[in-house]
Design an enzyme around this catalytic site. Structure first.
Site, PDB file in Angstrom:
ATOM      1  N   THR A   1      24.605 -33.821  27.082  1.00 56.48           N
ATOM      2  CA  THR A   1      24.204 -35.217  26.999  1.00 56.48           C
ATOM      3  C   THR A   1      24.490 -35.735  25.595  1.00 56.48           C
ATOM      4  O   THR A   1      24.432 -34.975  24.636  1.00 56.48           O
ATOM      5  CB  THR A   1      22.687 -35.252  27.285  1.00 56.48           C
TER       6      THR A   1
ATOM      7  N   ARG B   1      18.559 -38.330  42.036  1.00 53.70           N
ATOM      8  CA  ARG B   1      17.596 -37.828  41.031  1.00 53.70           C
ATOM      9  C   ARG B   1      17.827 -38.584  39.711  1.00 53.70           C
ATOM     10  O   ARG B   1      18.952 -38.817  39.297  1.00 53.70           O
ATOM     11  CB  ARG B   1      17.808 -36.332  40.815  1.00 53.70           C
TER      12      ARG B   1
ATOM     13  N   GLY C   1      16.779 -38.566  35.623  1.00 51.90           N
ATOM     14  CA  GLY C   1      16.186 -37.749  34.562  1.00 51.90           C
ATOM     15  C   GLY C   1      15.457 -38.591  33.530  1.00 51.90           C
ATOM     16  O   GLY C   1      15.107 -39.759  33.763  1.00 51.90           O
TER      17      GLY C   1
ATOM     18  N   THR D   1      17.509 -34.681  24.568  1.00 50.37           N
ATOM     19  CA  THR D   1      18.328 -33.940  25.527  1.00 50.37           C
ATOM     20  C   THR D   1      17.567 -32.698  25.962  1.00 50.37           C
ATOM     21  O   THR D   1      16.870 -32.084  25.153  1.00 50.37           O
ATOM     22  CB  THR D   1      19.697 -33.556  24.946  1.00 50.37           C
TER      23      THR D   1
ATOM     24  N   GLY E   1      15.125 -32.729  31.878  1.00 46.53           N
ATOM     25  CA  GLY E   1      14.541 -34.054  31.968  1.00 46.53           C
ATOM     26  C   GLY E   1      13.157 -34.140  32.574  1.00 46.53           C
ATOM     27  O   GLY E   1      12.324 -34.929  32.134  1.00 46.53           O
TER      28      GLY E   1
HETATM   29  N1  ASP Z   1      18.014 -34.788  29.888  1.00 45.70           N
HETATM   30  C1  ASP Z   1      19.107 -34.834  30.822  1.00 45.70           C
HETATM   31  C2  ASP Z   1      18.575 -34.949  32.221  1.00 45.70           C
HETATM   32  O1  ASP Z   1      17.587 -34.277  32.533  1.00 45.70           O
HETATM   33  C3  ASP Z   1      20.019 -33.662  30.766  1.00 45.70           C
HETATM   34  C4  ASP Z   1      20.404 -33.162  29.400  1.00 45.70           C
HETATM   35  O2  ASP Z   1      19.965 -33.710  28.399  1.00 45.70           O
HETATM   36  O3  ASP Z   1      21.204 -32.193  29.318  1.00 45.70           O
HETATM   37  O4  ASP Z   1      19.146 -35.649  33.011  1.00 45.70           O
END
Ligand code: ASP
Length: 248
Positions: free
Chosen positions: A115, A143, A145, A166, A169
Site C-alpha cells: 500500500t 471488502r 479495508g 498500512t 486493515g
Molecule cells: N491496509 C490495507 C488493507 O487492509 C492493506 C495494506 O496496507 O497492505 O486494505
C-alpha cells in the site's frame, strides 16, 4: 506511486477472490479537516485523485463503487482496463491464495510491495495525509479495508499530526489507528513518538494487528513506525539528506 506496478495501489493492485481489482483511497487536509475517500473502484487509474475530487467537488466525504466511478467520469479522470492494472507477480500471489480461503496481507507475502501513503507538513504549518491501496490479496468481493476510512487508515489535523497507515486493515479499523494517534497527542499530551509507540507497538500488537504507519506532527517530527518485519518507507526534510528504509 499508483502508476508504478511495484506498489499495491493503482497499477499493480492485488486481486480479489473473484479475480478483480477493487481499490480504496483517501486523503485529508489538516488545515480545515476536509476529507475525501473512495472504496471499491475497479477502473479509475488514480483512486487518490478521485478521493480528492470527492473532497473538493461534492458535499460528501466517502463514495463507493459505481457512484464513485460515475463522478470520476463526470470530471474526466482517466480510466483503464483490467489489463492496465494486471501484474504477473500479483496474479501468482492470487493463484496461490485463492483456494486457501484466506486473504493475505500483501506485505507478509513479499516485503517489497505494498500500500502507498504520504504525509506532509508545509512551511505554513499545514498538514496533509493520503493513502491508496488495492487492499489484501484474495479479499472477499466488496471488502473494504482501513485505507479509505478517515480516522482508521488516514487522518490529518494541523493541531496534532498527519497519519497514513498500512497493515491488516480489519485490525486498523477496530483500533481507529490514525485518529487514536491524534487523540493521544490532543487529549493526553503525548508526543508523536510516544503516541506511535502506544498504538503501533502496544495496542495493535496486543490484538494481533500487524502493520505500521507514517506520521508527521506540526513541528515537523516524523515517525515511520511498524510492528512487522519491514515497511518500505522514505522521508525528506528541507536541507536534509533523504532517508529510505525497508527493514528495521
Ligand atoms: N491496509 C490495507 C488493507 O487492509 C492493506 C495494506 O496496507 O497492505 O486494505
Amino acid at each position: 506511486m499508483e502508476n508504478n506496478k511495484l506498489f499495491n495501489a493503482g497499477k499493480g493492485a492485488v486481486f480479489t477472490h473473484s479475480g478483480r481489482h477493487e481499490m480504496d483511497a483517501s486523503l485529508m487536509d489538516g488545515s480545515n479537516l476536509m476529507a475525501g475517500a473512495v472504496a471499491g473502484v475497479a477502473a479509475v487509474k488514480n483512486p487518490v485523485l478521485l478521493a480528492r475530487l470527492i473532497m473538493e467537488k461534492t458535499d460528501h466525504v466517502f463514495l463507493s463503487g459505481a457512484g464513485a466511478e460515475e463522478l470520476a467520469s463526470k470530471y474526466s479522470l482517466p480510466f483503464e482496463s483490467p489489463d492496465y492494472f494486471f501484474d504477473e507477480f500479483r496474479h501468482q500471489q492470487w493463484l496461490a491464495a485463492k483456494d486457501s480461503g484466506a486473504s493475505f496481507l500483501d506485505h507478509t507475502q513479499d516485503k517489497k510491495f505494498g500500500t502507498v501513503g504520504a504525509v506532509a507538513l508545509d512551511q505554513k504549518g499545514n498538514i496533509a495525509a493520503a493513502t491508496s491501496t488495492g487492499g489484501m490479496t484474495n479479499k472477499m468481493y466488496n471488502r473494504i479495508g482501513d485505507t479509505p476510512i478517515i480516522g482508521a487508515g488516514t487522518y490529518a489535523s494541523n493541531a496534532t499530526c498527519g497519519v497514513s497507515c498500512t497493515g491488516h486493515g480489519e485490525y486498523f479499523i477496530r483500533s481507529v489507528v490514525a485518529y487514536d494517534i491524534s487523540c493521544l497527542m490532543e487529549y493526553k499530551g503525548l508526543s508523536l513518538k510516544e503516541a506511535c509507540k502506544v498504538v503501533v507497538m502496544e495496542k495493535l500488537v496486543k490484538i494481533g494487528g500487524e502493520g505500521g504507519l507514517i506520521a508527521v506532527d506540526s513541528l515537523g517530527n516524523l515517525e515511520l513506525a511498524f510492528n512487522s518485519e519491514g515497511m518500505y518507507r522514505a522521508s525528506v526534510k528541507s536541507g536534509e539528506v533523504p532517508f529510505i528504509g525497508i527493514y528495521k
